[in-house]
Design a protein around this motif. Structure first.
Motif, PDB file in Angstrom:
ATOM      1  N   UNK A   1       4.508  -1.272 -14.538  1.00 48.24           N
ATOM      2  CA  UNK A   1       5.635  -0.615 -13.882  1.00 48.24           C
ATOM      3  C   UNK A   1       5.378   0.884 -13.763  1.00 48.24           C
ATOM      4  N   UNK A   2       6.197   1.543 -12.948  1.00 48.29           N
ATOM      5  CA  UNK A   2       6.021   2.980 -12.735  1.00 48.29           C
ATOM      6  C   UNK A   2       6.303   3.777 -13.996  1.00 48.29           C
ATOM      7  N   UNK A   3       7.311   3.362 -14.765  1.00 51.31           N
ATOM      8  CA  UNK A   3       7.616   4.078 -16.003  1.00 51.31           C
ATOM      9  C   UNK A   3       6.498   3.903 -17.023  1.00 51.31           C
ATOM     10  N   UNK A   4       5.941   2.716 -17.107  1.00 54.80           N
ATOM     11  CA  UNK A   4       4.817   2.497 -18.024  1.00 54.80           C
ATOM     12  C   UNK A   4       3.571   3.245 -17.554  1.00 54.80           C
ATOM     13  N   UNK A   5       3.401   3.356 -16.247  1.00 58.45           N
ATOM     14  CA  UNK A   5       2.270   4.120 -15.741  1.00 58.45           C
ATOM     15  C   UNK A   5       2.374   5.589 -16.138  1.00 58.45           C
ATOM     16  N   UNK A   6       3.601   6.083 -16.202  1.00 56.26           N
ATOM     17  CA  UNK A   6       3.806   7.463 -16.669  1.00 56.26           C
ATOM     18  C   UNK A   6       3.333   7.612 -18.110  1.00 56.26           C
ATOM     19  N   UNK A   7       3.706   6.678 -18.967  1.00 56.04           N
ATOM     20  CA  UNK A   7       3.291   6.772 -20.371  1.00 56.04           C
ATOM     21  C   UNK A   7       1.781   6.584 -20.524  1.00 56.04           C
ATOM     22  N   UNK A   8       1.194   5.706 -19.719  1.00 57.23           N
ATOM     23  CA  UNK A   8      -0.246   5.536 -19.787  1.00 57.23           C
ATOM     24  C   UNK A   8      -0.982   6.816 -19.387  1.00 57.23           C
TER      25      UNK A   8
ATOM     26  N   UNK B   1       0.820  -1.218   0.000  1.00 57.60           N
ATOM     27  CA  UNK B   1       0.000   0.000   0.000  1.00 57.60           C
ATOM     28  C   UNK B   1       0.850   1.263   0.000  1.00 57.60           C
ATOM     29  N   UNK B   2       2.101   1.152   0.483  1.00 55.38           N
ATOM     30  CA  UNK B   2       2.987   2.321   0.441  1.00 55.38           C
ATOM     31  C   UNK B   2       3.325   2.705  -0.999  1.00 55.38           C
ATOM     32  N   UNK B   3       3.407   1.712  -1.893  1.00 56.38           N
ATOM     33  CA  UNK B   3       3.647   2.028  -3.307  1.00 56.38           C
ATOM     34  C   UNK B   3       2.471   2.798  -3.876  1.00 56.38           C
ATOM     35  N   UNK B   4       1.278   2.408  -3.475  1.00 57.13           N
ATOM     36  CA  UNK B   4       0.098   3.146  -3.931  1.00 57.13           C
ATOM     37  C   UNK B   4       0.108   4.583  -3.415  1.00 57.13           C
ATOM     38  N   UNK B   5       0.500   4.762  -2.131  1.00 50.23           N
ATOM     39  CA  UNK B   5       0.434   6.088  -1.518  1.00 50.23           C
ATOM     40  C   UNK B   5       1.581   6.991  -1.944  1.00 50.23           C
ATOM     41  N   UNK B   6       2.756   6.414  -2.234  1.00 50.56           N
ATOM     42  CA  UNK B   6       3.951   7.233  -2.480  1.00 50.56           C
ATOM     43  C   UNK B   6       4.442   7.159  -3.922  1.00 50.56           C
ATOM     44  N   UNK B   7       3.845   6.320  -4.737  1.00 48.57           N
ATOM     45  CA  UNK B   7       4.275   6.223  -6.137  1.00 48.57           C
ATOM     46  C   UNK B   7       3.094   6.420  -7.085  1.00 48.57           C
ATOM     47  N   UNK B   8       2.081   5.566  -6.959  1.00 48.87           N
ATOM     48  CA  UNK B   8       0.975   5.585  -7.915  1.00 48.87           C
ATOM     49  C   UNK B   8       0.173   6.881  -7.838  1.00 48.87           C
ATOM     50  N   UNK B   9      -0.290   7.234  -6.651  1.00 49.34           N
ATOM     51  CA  UNK B   9      -1.122   8.425  -6.494  1.00 49.34           C
ATOM     52  C   UNK B   9      -0.341   9.712  -6.760  1.00 49.34           C
ATOM     53  N   UNK B  10       0.892   9.887  -6.190  1.00 46.17           N
ATOM     54  CA  UNK B  10       1.633  11.117  -6.518  1.00 46.17           C
ATOM     55  C   UNK B  10       1.950  11.257  -8.001  1.00 46.17           C
ATOM     56  N   UNK B  11       2.300  10.138  -8.641  1.00 51.06           N
ATOM     57  CA  UNK B  11       2.618  10.208 -10.063  1.00 51.06           C
ATOM     58  C   UNK B  11       1.407  10.630 -10.881  1.00 51.06           C
ATOM     59  N   UNK B  12       0.243  10.095 -10.546  1.00 45.77           N
ATOM     60  CA  UNK B  12      -0.976  10.465 -11.276  1.00 45.77           C
ATOM     61  C   UNK B  12      -1.339  11.926 -11.032  1.00 45.77           C
ATOM     62  N   UNK B  13      -1.238  12.378  -9.787  1.00 47.87           N
ATOM     63  CA  UNK B  13      -1.559  13.772  -9.484  1.00 47.87           C
ATOM     64  C   UNK B  13      -0.601  14.735 -10.172  1.00 47.87           C
ATOM     65  N   UNK B  14       0.678  14.384 -10.187  1.00 50.41           N
ATOM     66  CA  UNK B  14       1.659  15.256 -10.839  1.00 50.41           C
ATOM     67  C   UNK B  14       1.392  15.346 -12.336  1.00 50.41           C
ATOM     68  N   UNK B  15       1.020  14.238 -12.958  1.00 50.77           N
ATOM     69  CA  UNK B  15       0.718  14.262 -14.387  1.00 50.77           C
ATOM     70  C   UNK B  15      -0.486  15.154 -14.678  1.00 50.77           C
ATOM     71  N   UNK B  16      -1.500  15.095 -13.823  1.00 51.24           N
ATOM     72  CA  UNK B  16      -2.670  15.953 -14.017  1.00 51.24           C
ATOM     73  C   UNK B  16      -2.309  17.413 -13.817  1.00 51.24           C
ATOM     74  N   UNK B  17      -1.553  17.715 -12.762  1.00 52.58           N
ATOM     75  CA  UNK B  17      -1.173  19.102 -12.489  1.00 52.58           C
ATOM     76  C   UNK B  17      -0.273  19.660 -13.591  1.00 52.58           C
ATOM     77  N   UNK B  18       0.625  18.845 -14.104  1.00 55.50           N
ATOM     78  CA  UNK B  18       1.493  19.310 -15.190  1.00 55.50           C
ATOM     79  C   UNK B  18       0.677  19.567 -16.452  1.00 55.50           C
ATOM     80  N   UNK B  19      -0.326  18.716 -16.715  1.00 56.44           N
ATOM     81  CA  UNK B  19      -1.190  18.961 -17.867  1.00 56.44           C
ATOM     82  C   UNK B  19      -1.955  20.265 -17.745  1.00 56.44           C
ATOM     83  N   UNK B  20      -2.475  20.554 -16.545  1.00 59.30           N
ATOM     84  CA  UNK B  20      -3.177  21.821 -16.329  1.00 59.30           C
ATOM     85  C   UNK B  20      -2.223  22.997 -16.473  1.00 59.30           C
ATOM     86  N   UNK B  21      -1.001  22.852 -15.932  1.00 54.79           N
ATOM     87  CA  UNK B  21      -0.011  23.923 -16.055  1.00 54.79           C
ATOM     88  C   UNK B  21       0.378  24.153 -17.510  1.00 54.79           C
ATOM     89  N   UNK B  22       0.525  23.064 -18.272  1.00 58.98           N
ATOM     90  CA  UNK B  22       0.823  23.191 -19.700  1.00 58.98           C
ATOM     91  C   UNK B  22      -0.271  23.957 -20.427  1.00 58.98           C
TER      92      UNK B  22
END
Length: 253
Positions: free
Chosen positions: A168-175, A9-30
């Protein structure tokens, strides 16, 4: 075994969720950065005039048979005269796309700004993901997949024993990079600056407005040749005969 993997669950809290939120915030900033850097393109008066001449010539070709022969010949001479016809372009005045682009530095600068607002955030985000989150198994697809999806879903993990459905985390970034288009459409609207396909379409439209979409000499020459090849056949004297035939058919029924 691959089926015995249990994601922490730590991977979900510290990798999956932050990565998804950062991608959304970067898209809005773009989106907002692109809107701030966007400048309304100024159409070239010469290119706009040439496009209108082409449209008028097409209307003349389409309605040629509905005007008398003398009127059609006068209009065709007005367009196709070798001295001062609207569709006649001297050979020395033909410009290609590259020459017009270099003659308009503002359009080239605007295109470069749009490309930088797209490339720089993606490069920095990928470097951030690759440095901090490389090697994590972040999620699992809830349905089985074939081995062909391994390269797409397990980028950065070199373990053939892991089931293909794990991401994987890198593939999740591309998705997220290619799959958040619908979410951005809901948040920012349909005409958002994060849509790369729409960005390409807008660039092509701006190029066409500036005279960069096609060679104007070819467009004018094609319409000139089309007017020269028309065989005029005035249809108005035959309308009464056609009306009588139609009326008889109607009365017979």
């Amino acid at each position: 075994m691959a089926n015995d993997l249990v994601l922490d669950t730590a991977i979900r809290d510290w990798v999956l969720v932050p990565l998804s939120l950062v991608m959304v915030l970067i898209g809005v900033l773009r989106h907002f950065v692109s809107k701030a850097l966007q400048s309304s393109p100024t159409p070239d008066p010469k290119a706009f005039k040439e496009s209108q001449v082409v449209i008028r010539a097409r209307y003349l070709r389409g309605a040629a048979n509905y005007i008398p022969l003398k009127a059609f010949r006068m209009r065709r001479t007005y367009y196709n005269n070798e001295e001062n016809g609207l569709l006649h372009v001297p050979k020395g005045q033909a410009q290609n796309m590259q020459a017009q682009m270099f003659s308009d530095p503002n359009m080239a600068m605007d295109m470069m700004k749009k490309n930088l607002s797209m490339i720089v955030p993606q490069t920095l985000t990928f470097a951030w993901v690759n440095f901090f989150f490389s090697g994590f198994v972040t999620a699992k697809i809830p349905f089985p997949l074939t081995q062909r999806f391994r390269a797409m879903l397990q980028n950065g993990i070199d373990l053939s024993s892991v089931d293909v459905s794990y991401v994987s985390s890198r593939s999740w970034y591309f998705l997220n990079l290619f799959g958040l288009r619908g979410l951005f459409s809901l948040i920012l609207g349909e005409e958002n600056a994060t849509d790369d396909t729409q960005r390409l379409m807008q660039t092509q439209m701006a190029m066409q407005m500036g005279g960069l979409g096609a060679d104007p000499a070819k467009a004018l020459g094609a319409e000139k040749d089309g007017l020269d090849l028309i065989q005029h056949d005035w249809v108005l004297p035959k309308i009464e005969q056609k009306a009588e035939v139609v009326l008889r058919q109607f009365l017979d029924h």
